[in-house]
Write an enzyme that holds these catalytic residues in place. Structure first.
Site, PDB file in Angstrom:
ATOM      1  N   ASP A   1      -2.725   0.911   7.207  1.00 56.90           N
ATOM      2  CA  ASP A   1      -1.946   0.642   5.991  1.00 56.90           C
ATOM      3  C   ASP A   1      -1.687  -0.852   5.809  1.00 56.90           C
ATOM      4  O   ASP A   1      -1.719  -1.370   4.680  1.00 56.90           O
ATOM      5  CB  ASP A   1      -0.625   1.411   6.037  1.00 56.90           C
TER       6      ASP A   1
ATOM      7  N   ASP B   1       0.858  -1.186   0.000  1.00 58.74           N
ATOM      8  CA  ASP B   1       0.000   0.000   0.000  1.00 58.74           C
ATOM      9  C   ASP B   1       0.890   1.230   0.000  1.00 58.74           C
ATOM     10  O   ASP B   1       1.611   1.489   0.975  1.00 58.74           O
ATOM     11  CB  ASP B   1      -0.910   0.006   1.238  1.00 58.74           C
TER      12      ASP B   1
ATOM     13  N   GLU C   1      -1.614  -1.289  -5.943  1.00 54.45           N
ATOM     14  CA  GLU C   1      -2.800  -0.634  -6.489  1.00 54.45           C
ATOM     15  C   GLU C   1      -2.447   0.056  -7.805  1.00 54.45           C
ATOM     16  O   GLU C   1      -1.361   0.633  -7.936  1.00 54.45           O
ATOM     17  CB  GLU C   1      -3.343   0.395  -5.498  1.00 54.45           C
TER      18      GLU C   1
END
Length: 405
Positions: free
Chosen positions: A376, A196, A280
């Site tokens: 996170d 992340d 991501e």
């Protein structure tokens, strides 16, 4: 597997060679700008643009003309290569599936570079000696420039494909791109990890590992502001103005090198220890867009958004993704990108999506099952699960059975 790498060396130029290089990149910039102006004029008159062959014919006429005869004093290969880049840039600009914008005119001292596309145009003298028989710096031969010394900081491994000469921070560099065929690598690790990317931490992994943020720009922001104020008080384009401008350029390059060094260290450590990395698929350009708005519709929280944009751009998220991509490929690993929607709001235990689950930047508390975790780390675990689920659906269950989080 075919591996493409580029090694960059700093050139040790003489004043005469610096003038020749400056003229050469200036001619490349001139050819780009003039060819772009010609293409824009065709578009303004609703005509089709010239292809690469037509642009090369124009370049030949320019080099043979009296007005633009100075182009013939510099190498022709980089000028032809910039026309090839322009043709490709126009093609991508009119491609609806491409996110590239219409090409812009180039400015002096901004990304000054030129490429020699053919390996036969450049030659090396890696073991030169002077008149007294002592070894000196190795040399590279550049057409229309001559033999130029360079600092050989690492070996040139592989078959040379092209060379790019660029100017940055008051110095000249040459980047040599090579190709090498190697057996398909097998990654020594069997673990998969999700990551992340953030501002409070540059990268948080699903196993709990956290990498501190890159603060190169923030640390030198005050010094940069002082130097820029000094520049504003000087007469534009005067000798002192140029010296101060060069000082600011070197400071910007120093910030960029710090960021690149940190990202290389992090990406190398992750690619060596994990076979699969899931990130991501962030649209960094959209995330860092200005919130100023327009006069009719002004933005809100502009100052706060500006600070967030600086922090996002300081991290180098896109560069980190790129480094992980090719380093994992070299080691036999795999980089997966997933949809970032709701990864910070999903509870990995009960699967409920609720915006209230994330209490603060670092705290995650599920309102339904009571699960608590670092926000996170929780997001990284959701990213890993989503990536493996998508990979399982495309590659089959057996394809992910060997990877353990």
């Amino acid at each position: 597997m075919l591996i493409r790498k580029a090694v960059r060396y700093r050139l040790e130029t003489t004043p005469e060679q610096e003038n020749l290089l400056a003229r050469a990149v200036g001619c490349v910039r001139f050819v780009w700008n003039r060819a772009l102006a010609v293409q824009k004029s065709y578009l303004d008159h609703h005509c089709s643009t010239l292809n690469y062959a037509g642009l090369c014919e124009l370049l030949t006429s320019w080099r043979n003309s009296e007005a633009f005869g100075f182009l013939a004093e510099s190498p022709s290969m980089p000028q032809q290569q910039t026309l090839r880049y322009l043709t490709q840039a126009l093609k991508e600009a009119f491609n609806k599936n491409s996110a590239k914008n219409f090409p812009n005119f180039k400015k002096k001292f901004v990304h000054d570079s030129m490429r020699y596309p053919e390996p036969g145009h450049i030659h090396f003298d890696l073991n030169p000696v002077d008149r007294d028989g002592r070894k000196v710096l190795p040399k590279i031969f550049l057409p229309c420039i001559g033999w130029v010394k360079f600092r050989k900081s690492c070996i040139i491994g592989g078959e040379i494909r092209n060379a790019t000469v660029s100017r940055a921070g008051g110095h000249w560099y040459v980047a040599i791109q090579t190709e090498k065929e190697v057996p398909d690598p097998v990654h020594p690790s069997t673990t998969a990890v999700g990551g992340d990317r953030g501002v409070a931490n540059l990268l948080t992994l699903s196993d709990g590992t956290m990498f501190l943020p890159v603060t190169a720009y923030r640390d030198l922001q005050k010094k940069l502001a002082r130097e820029q104020r000094k520049l504003a008080h000087k007469v534009k384009f005067s000798a002192n103005w140029k010296k101060q401008k060069a000082k600011i350029t070197r400071l910007h390059q120093h910030i960029a090198e710090i960021r690149k060094t940190v990202l290389h260290q992090i990406s190398t450590a992750i690619s060596k220890n994990h076979a699969v990395v899931v990130l991501e698929d962030l649209k960094v350009r959209n995330m860092a867009a200005s919130a100023t708005g327009t006069v009719e519709s002004p933005g809100r929280n502009v100052r706060q958004k500006s600070g967030l944009n600086k922090s996002i751009l300081d991290q180098g998220w896109g560069m980190l993704k790129q480094m992980l991509g090719y380093k994992l490929q070299w080691t036999g690993g795999l980089l997966l990108l997933v949809d970032p929607a709701y990864t910070s709001q999903i509870c990995p235990v009960c699967g409920v999506v609720d915006a209230g689950n994330r209490k603060t930047q670092a705290e995650f508390h599920c309102l339904h099952c009571g699960h608590e975790a670092h926000a996170d780390v929780n997001a990284a675990q959701n990213i890993l699960a989503r990536g493996l689920l998508g990979w399982q659906s495309t590659a089959g269950h057996a394809g992910v059975a060997c990877f353990a989080a």
